[in-house]
Enzyme design. Structure first.
Site, short mmCIF file in Angstrom:
data_model
loop_
_atom_site.label_atom_id
_atom_site.label_comp_id
_atom_site.label_asym_id
_atom_site.label_seq_id
_atom_site.Cartn_x
_atom_site.Cartn_y
_atom_site.Cartn_z
CG ASP A 89 -2.11 0.93 1.05
OD1 ASP A 89 -2.41 1.31 -0.10
OD2 ASP A 89 -2.72 1.28 2.07
CG HIS A 105 -4.89 10.49 3.11
ND1 HIS A 105 -5.94 10.35 4.00
CD2 HIS A 105 -3.95 9.58 3.50
CE1 HIS A 105 -5.66 9.40 4.88
NE2 HIS A 105 -4.46 8.92 4.60
CD GLU A 118 -6.27 4.76 5.02
OE1 GLU A 118 -5.57 3.99 4.31
OE2 GLU A 118 -5.79 5.53 5.88
CD GLU A 143 -5.52 2.91 0.04
OE1 GLU A 143 -4.73 2.29 -0.71
OE2 GLU A 143 -5.34 3.04 1.27
CG ASP A 161 -5.68 0.40 4.01
OD1 ASP A 161 -5.76 -0.66 4.67
OD2 ASP A 161 -4.79 1.24 4.19
NE ARG A 164 -7.85 6.37 10.08
CZ ARG A 164 -7.14 6.21 8.96
NH1 ARG A 164 -5.88 5.81 9.00
NH2 ARG A 164 -7.70 6.44 7.79
CD GLN A 219 -2.95 4.49 10.99
OE1 GLN A 219 -4.18 4.52 10.91
NE2 GLN A 219 -2.18 4.97 10.05
CE LYS A 260 -3.24 2.48 7.62
NZ LYS A 260 -4.33 2.89 6.73
CB THR A 290 -7.65 -4.95 2.13
OG1 THR A 290 -6.66 -4.65 3.11
CG2 THR A 290 -7.61 -3.90 1.03
CD GLU A 319 -8.05 12.74 4.50
OE1 GLU A 319 -8.25 11.55 4.17
OE2 GLU A 319 -7.67 13.61 3.71
CA CA Z 1 -4.01 3.02 3.02
#
Ligand code: CA
Length: 426
Positions: free
Chosen positions: A127, A134, A198, A200, A232, A236, A239, A252, A256, A373
């Site tokens: 990834d 971002h 996420e 992507e 993804d 948080r 993370q 993560k 997926t 975000e």
């Molecule tokens: Ca990602």
């Protein structure tokens, strides 16, 4: 190379293909499907139908016909790009010329009656982090200087986990992980409270490279077989506690989600656009990352949308709420630059490897690709049409990602469904 398969006026004898939002005859994406009682096999989506490619293998170019014998597309992905082009041209002819309708009829199946599978056996998944807006938005939440000095020199990435990639529709089990709550010293282990998405794109690697033989940037586009939508999922809180010093790990790799169709590089030819010029003052990429043709045609005009429903919204028959309308042109590095960088040290890519782009946010508040975000790190909740509020995802929430490639004078093509519902870990 744009050819007759991209002609906006081309029509199919499959009625539902005409004007289909995702799968008109100009798309012809590749995937693996099964019907009840039959084993998974390669197919192409046309309108609301799926054409069984194994059933018509004798009508396809010989190398493609052989490569689709198995239950994955790895063999087909590994063929040279001109073989994939020949397959596309053949499929376009078979599905547009009415004279083939009778021969193909027995191999057409309503998509609604089919189950989709992973299109390839993903050997490795990497990834990247090429969505500069971002990266900047997340950086602002973490430190005074949002972008670290390497960002404009290196397509930043980390090695993900291939085994937990699932196609659209497979529920996401809320992961448990180690977290350290604010104002505490000792961590605890618990289901994540900050489950995020996420937005992507996934890049499917076609022909790979031998260990020790980097892929030059000028050739990198020929190693890209197609694109797919990718979510993804990210925890948080996990993370934040684990990511230093070696980067994302359990936050993560629990799941997926990808859309099941590979929209081929050939289908995307009309939607190639110049890479956005770098802002004044940004460094010119090092020579191994710089190719004039890639700069002229290495980006893609693909609109990307994220929407969600809560369980209560679905109970009340409400339409999904759009969270974001983003755009693949917001990538700071091209897919070809990702491939060139990944192999500059001699690392070998293989057919069926998957490269995530990283979260793609635009510069607009309406184009943000993660809840981190959208809700400013959980400080500004969003309100759903039911009156419910969200900072991060709750059990029962469903995230839907869609994508449409658009260019003046061409039929828009889409990616199909990339959706999944969050379920409790217990
Ligand atoms: Ca990602």
């Amino acid at each position: 190379m744009i050819d007759e398969t991209h002609d906006a006026k081309l029509t199919s004898w499959v009625e539902s293909a005409q004007g289909h939002a995702d799968f008109p005859i100009q798309n012809l994406p590749l995937g693996i499907f099964s019907r009840e009682g039959a084993e998974p096999r390669p197919g192409t989506a046309i309108g609301n139908q799926i054409l069984d490619l194994r059933g018509i293998a004798h009508l396809l170019p010989p190398r493609s016909g052989t490569a689709i014998a198995g239950p994955t597309l790895n063999g087909l992905l590994g063929l040279p790009a001109d073989e994939r082009r020949a397959l596309r041209q053949r499929l376009s002819t078979l599905l547009s010329d009415t004279r083939h309708a009778a021969a193909l009829g027995p191999y057409m199946h309503p998509a609604a009656e089919c189950i989709m599978h992973l299109p390839a056996r993903v050997g490795d998944y990497t990834d990247f982090y090429v969505g500069i807006h971002h990266a900047t938005n997340i950086g602002k939440l973490l430190r005074p200087t949002p972008l670290l000095p390497n960002y404009k020199w290196i397509p930043i990435g980390y090695h993900g986990r291939a085994s937990s990639i699932r196609v659209s529709g497979v529920p996401v089990v809320r992961p448990v992980g180690q977290q350290r709550l604010p104002d505490t010293v000792e961590p605890l282990v618990a289901p994540t409270d900050r489950l995020d998405l996420e937005l992507e794109l996934g890049v499917w690697v076609g022909g790979g490279n031998a260990l020790g033989s980097p892929i030059p940037i000028s050739d990198a586009h020929t190693h890209i077989a197609g694109l797919t939508l990718l979510n993804d999922w990210s925890a948080r809180d996990v993370q934040a506690w684990e990511y230093q010093p070696l980067g994302p790990f359990l936050a993560k790799n629990f799941h997926t989600t990808i859309s099941p169709w590979i929209v081929t590089a050939e289908a995307l030819e009309p939607f190639r656009v110049p890479q956005a010029p770098r802002p004044d003052g940004d460094p010119r990429p090092l020579p191994y990352l710089w190719d004039a043709n890639d700069q002229a045609r290495g980006a893609f005009a693909i609109e990307l949308e994220v929407a969600m429903t809560s369980a209560a919204m679905r109970d009340q028959g409400m339409e999904p709420l759009r969270l974001s309308l983003s755009d693949a042109r917001a990538m700071y590095w091209t897919a070809a630059q990702m491939v060139a960088h990944h192999t500059v040290n001699g690392c070998n890519l293989m057919a069926g490897d998957l490269l995530g782009t990283g979260t793609i946010s635009t510069a607009c508040p309406s184009g943000l690709g993660s809840l981190m975000e959208i809700t400013a790190g959980g400080m500004e909740p969003i309100t759903l049409p039911t009156g419910e509020q969200r900072t991060f995802l709750l059990d029962g929430d469903e995230i839907l990602i869609s994508g449409t490639a658009r260019a003046e004078g061409f039929a828009p093509i889409g990616f199909g469904s990339c959706r999944a519902t969050i379920v409790s870990h217990a």
